[in-house]
Scaffold this motif. Structure first.
Motif, PDB file in Angstrom:
ATOM      1  N   SER A  38      11.222   7.766  -2.717  1.00  0.00           N
ATOM      2  CA  SER A  38      10.757   9.053  -2.192  1.00  0.00           C
ATOM      3  C   SER A  38       9.242   9.160  -2.307  1.00  0.00           C
ATOM      4  N   THR A  39       8.662   8.579  -3.369  1.00  0.00           N
ATOM      5  CA  THR A  39       7.202   8.551  -3.451  1.00  0.00           C
ATOM      6  C   THR A  39       6.603   7.779  -2.282  1.00  0.00           C
ATOM      7  N   LEU A  40       7.216   6.629  -1.961  1.00  0.00           N
ATOM      8  CA  LEU A  40       6.689   5.819  -0.858  1.00  0.00           C
ATOM      9  C   LEU A  40       6.767   6.596   0.449  1.00  0.00           C
ATOM     10  N   LEU A  41       7.859   7.355   0.647  1.00  0.00           N
ATOM     11  CA  LEU A  41       7.968   8.142   1.871  1.00  0.00           C
ATOM     12  C   LEU A  41       6.918   9.247   1.889  1.00  0.00           C
ATOM     13  N   GLY A  42       6.641   9.844   0.713  1.00  0.00           N
ATOM     14  CA  GLY A  42       5.590  10.859   0.658  1.00  0.00           C
ATOM     15  C   GLY A  42       4.235  10.282   1.027  1.00  0.00           C
ATOM     16  N   VAL A  43       3.949   9.063   0.541  1.00  0.00           N
ATOM     17  CA  VAL A  43       2.675   8.423   0.884  1.00  0.00           C
ATOM     18  C   VAL A  43       2.638   8.123   2.385  1.00  0.00           C
ATOM     19  N   ALA A  44       3.797   7.756   2.967  1.00  0.00           N
ATOM     20  CA  ALA A  44       3.837   7.540   4.423  1.00  0.00           C
ATOM     21  C   ALA A  44       3.479   8.833   5.153  1.00  0.00           C
ATOM     22  N   GLY A  45       3.957   9.974   4.637  1.00  0.00           N
ATOM     23  CA  GLY A  45       3.580  11.257   5.239  1.00  0.00           C
ATOM     24  C   GLY A  45       2.085  11.507   5.130  1.00  0.00           C
ATOM     25  N   MET A  46       1.489  11.117   3.981  1.00  0.00           N
ATOM     26  CA  MET A  46       0.043  11.253   3.817  1.00  0.00           C
ATOM     27  C   MET A  46      -0.695  10.420   4.870  1.00  0.00           C
ATOM     28  N   PRO A  53      -0.864   6.600  12.149  1.00  0.00           N
ATOM     29  CA  PRO A  53       0.588   6.404  12.262  1.00  0.00           C
ATOM     30  C   PRO A  53       1.010   4.955  12.085  1.00  0.00           C
ATOM     31  N   PHE A  54       0.093   4.014  12.437  1.00  0.00           N
ATOM     32  CA  PHE A  54       0.445   2.600  12.257  1.00  0.00           C
ATOM     33  C   PHE A  54       0.630   2.270  10.784  1.00  0.00           C
ATOM     34  N   MET A  58       3.925   0.919   8.850  1.00  0.00           N
ATOM     35  CA  MET A  58       3.926  -0.280   8.008  1.00  0.00           C
ATOM     36  C   MET A  58       4.374   0.047   6.590  1.00  0.00           C
ATOM     37  N   GLN A  59       3.973   1.237   6.106  1.00  0.00           N
ATOM     38  CA  GLN A  59       4.384   1.647   4.757  1.00  0.00           C
ATOM     39  C   GLN A  59       5.909   1.691   4.673  1.00  0.00           C
ATOM     40  N   ILE A  60       6.530   2.314   5.694  1.00  0.00           N
ATOM     41  CA  ILE A  60       7.995   2.414   5.656  1.00  0.00           C
ATOM     42  C   ILE A  60       8.614   1.032   5.826  1.00  0.00           C
ATOM     43  N   LEU A  61       8.030   0.226   6.739  1.00  0.00           N
ATOM     44  CA  LEU A  61       8.622  -1.086   7.025  1.00  0.00           C
ATOM     45  C   LEU A  61       8.503  -2.017   5.823  1.00  0.00           C
ATOM     46  N   ILE A  62       7.286  -2.096   5.233  1.00  0.00           N
ATOM     47  CA  ILE A  62       7.064  -3.073   4.164  1.00  0.00           C
ATOM     48  C   ILE A  62       7.592  -2.555   2.832  1.00  0.00           C
ATOM     49  N   TYR A  63       7.184  -1.321   2.475  1.00  0.00           N
ATOM     50  CA  TYR A  63       7.542  -0.841   1.145  1.00  0.00           C
ATOM     51  C   TYR A  63       9.000  -0.401   1.080  1.00  0.00           C
ATOM     52  N   VAL A  64       9.370   0.571   1.920  1.00  0.00           N
ATOM     53  CA  VAL A  64      10.736   1.087   1.840  1.00  0.00           C
ATOM     54  C   VAL A  64      11.730   0.037   2.309  1.00  0.00           C
TER      55      VAL A  64
ATOM     56  N   ALA B  64      -6.030  -1.878   3.614  1.00  0.00           N
ATOM     57  CA  ALA B  64      -4.805  -1.333   3.029  1.00  0.00           C
ATOM     58  C   ALA B  64      -3.590  -2.156   3.444  1.00  0.00           C
ATOM     59  N   LEU B  65      -3.630  -2.671   4.682  1.00  0.00           N
ATOM     60  CA  LEU B  65      -2.532  -3.525   5.147  1.00  0.00           C
ATOM     61  C   LEU B  65      -2.448  -4.796   4.309  1.00  0.00           C
ATOM     62  N   LEU B  66      -3.626  -5.363   3.975  1.00  0.00           N
ATOM     63  CA  LEU B  66      -3.621  -6.564   3.138  1.00  0.00           C
ATOM     64  C   LEU B  66      -3.104  -6.240   1.740  1.00  0.00           C
ATOM     65  N   VAL B  67      -3.449  -5.028   1.228  1.00  0.00           N
ATOM     66  CA  VAL B  67      -2.922  -4.633  -0.078  1.00  0.00           C
ATOM     67  C   VAL B  67      -1.400  -4.591  -0.032  1.00  0.00           C
ATOM     68  N   MET B  68      -0.850  -4.066   1.079  1.00  0.00           N
ATOM     69  CA  MET B  68       0.615  -4.031   1.216  1.00  0.00           C
ATOM     70  C   MET B  68       1.200  -5.438   1.231  1.00  0.00           C
ATOM     71  N   GLY B  69       0.535  -6.358   1.940  1.00  0.00           N
ATOM     72  CA  GLY B  69       1.026  -7.730   1.967  1.00  0.00           C
ATOM     73  C   GLY B  69       1.017  -8.357   0.583  1.00  0.00           C
ATOM     74  N   LEU B  70      -0.092  -8.108  -0.163  1.00  0.00           N
ATOM     75  CA  LEU B  70      -0.164  -8.643  -1.526  1.00  0.00           C
ATOM     76  C   LEU B  70       0.926  -8.029  -2.391  1.00  0.00           C
TER      77      LEU B  70
END
Lengths: 169, 102
Positions: A38-46, A53-54, A58-64, B64-70
């Motif tokens: 849920s924190t990751l989704l909140g950061v995606a909203g930020m 939006p990209f 990516m936040q949702i795709l990579i992290y979540v 930031a994208l590279l940080v996500m990759g790392l």
């Protein structure tokens, strides 16, 4: 319109705060993982509020999508939840030490932030995705290639680490 | 309060939560979760700084994208390390995974 942005900022900040608190204090690791998601989704909203939006995608795709699944595999493969390694509450000395560490780092950084404020723009810059792609293929080409090498090495290293034992048997 | 300051404070909050979890958790999986929180704060801070100042917005987003990759690479490696440690020691408690004391 501006009011909507403020309201959604507060909502996302509350999601981040609540999810983060669950993630670091929950005694069950699966619940901690849900807090992390849920924190990751909140950061995606930020990221959406910052007009990127990209990055939110990516936040949702990579992290979540990826990192949360990896953490869940870690919970599952070690049966970390069953034995209840976090079940008994932390010793009070350790908690006090953690709070001291947080106060030291957070105190210094928030003091710097609040006493030397940078007057930023009111409205975030908008960048088209084409420019990001151009940046990856032109100016920051080496970094892009290096991150793919790092991912390849990490992936093969992980496979090698987990494989070794099975060969020995 | 400028918008930039608010975003930086949220990123600082994520960093503080991560440090708290990192020092207080007693299993590797909990520490992995805390590291992800801290890396997220770093990414948010980078994007906010580049979007809300005159700095290059493309550079900030790609950074930031590279940080996500790392972070993804790091999570993969930590997963492998956790699996190896739990096979060898039978536990992932940080206090029990030590052989120097014996």
């Amino acid at each position: 319109m501006e009011l909507m942005a403020k309201i959604s900022f507060v909502i996302y900040a509350l999601i981040i705060l609540g999810g983060g608190l669950v993630a670091v204090t929950s005694q069950s690791l699966v619940r901690a993982l849900v807090g992390l998601i849920s924190t990751l989704l909140g950061v995606a909203g930020m990221y959406m509020l910052l007009a990127t939006p990209f990055m939110a995608f990516m936040q949702i795709l990579i992290y979540v999508g990826a990192v949360a699944v990896i953490v869940f595999f870690a919970v599952m493969l070690t049966r970390a939840d069953e034995g209840g390694e976090e079940a008994d509450p932390a010793p009070i000395r350790q908690s006090l030490g953690s709070l001291a560490a947080v106060a030291a780092v957070g105190g210094v950084l928030s003091w710097v932030l609040l006493t030397k404020p940078v007057q930023g723009l009111k409205v975030p810059v908008e960048v088209a995705v084409e420019e990001l792609g151009k940046g990856l293929m032109e100016s920051y080409f080496v970094a892009f290639e290096l991150i793919s090498v790092i991912l390849l090495v990490a992936m093969s290293g992980a496979v090698l680490l987990a494989w070794e034992r099975r060969v020995k048997k | 309060m400028s918008p930039l300051l608010l975003y930086q404070l949220v990123a600082l909050l994520l960093l503080c939560l991560g440090i708290f979890g990192m020092t207080q958790r007693r299993s590797f999986v909990g520490m992995l979760i805390s590291v992800e929180l801290m890396l997220n704060g770093a990414g948010l801070s980078i994007v906010a700084s580049s979007q809300l100042t005159e700095a290059s917005a493309v550079l900030g987003q790609l950074g930031a994208l590279l940080v996500m990759g790392l972070a993804a690479a790091e999570a993969t490696l930590v997963l492998a390390i956790i699996v190896v440690v739990s096979r060898r020691f039978g536990t992932t408690k940080t206090s029990e995974v030590s052989t120097l004391k014996e």
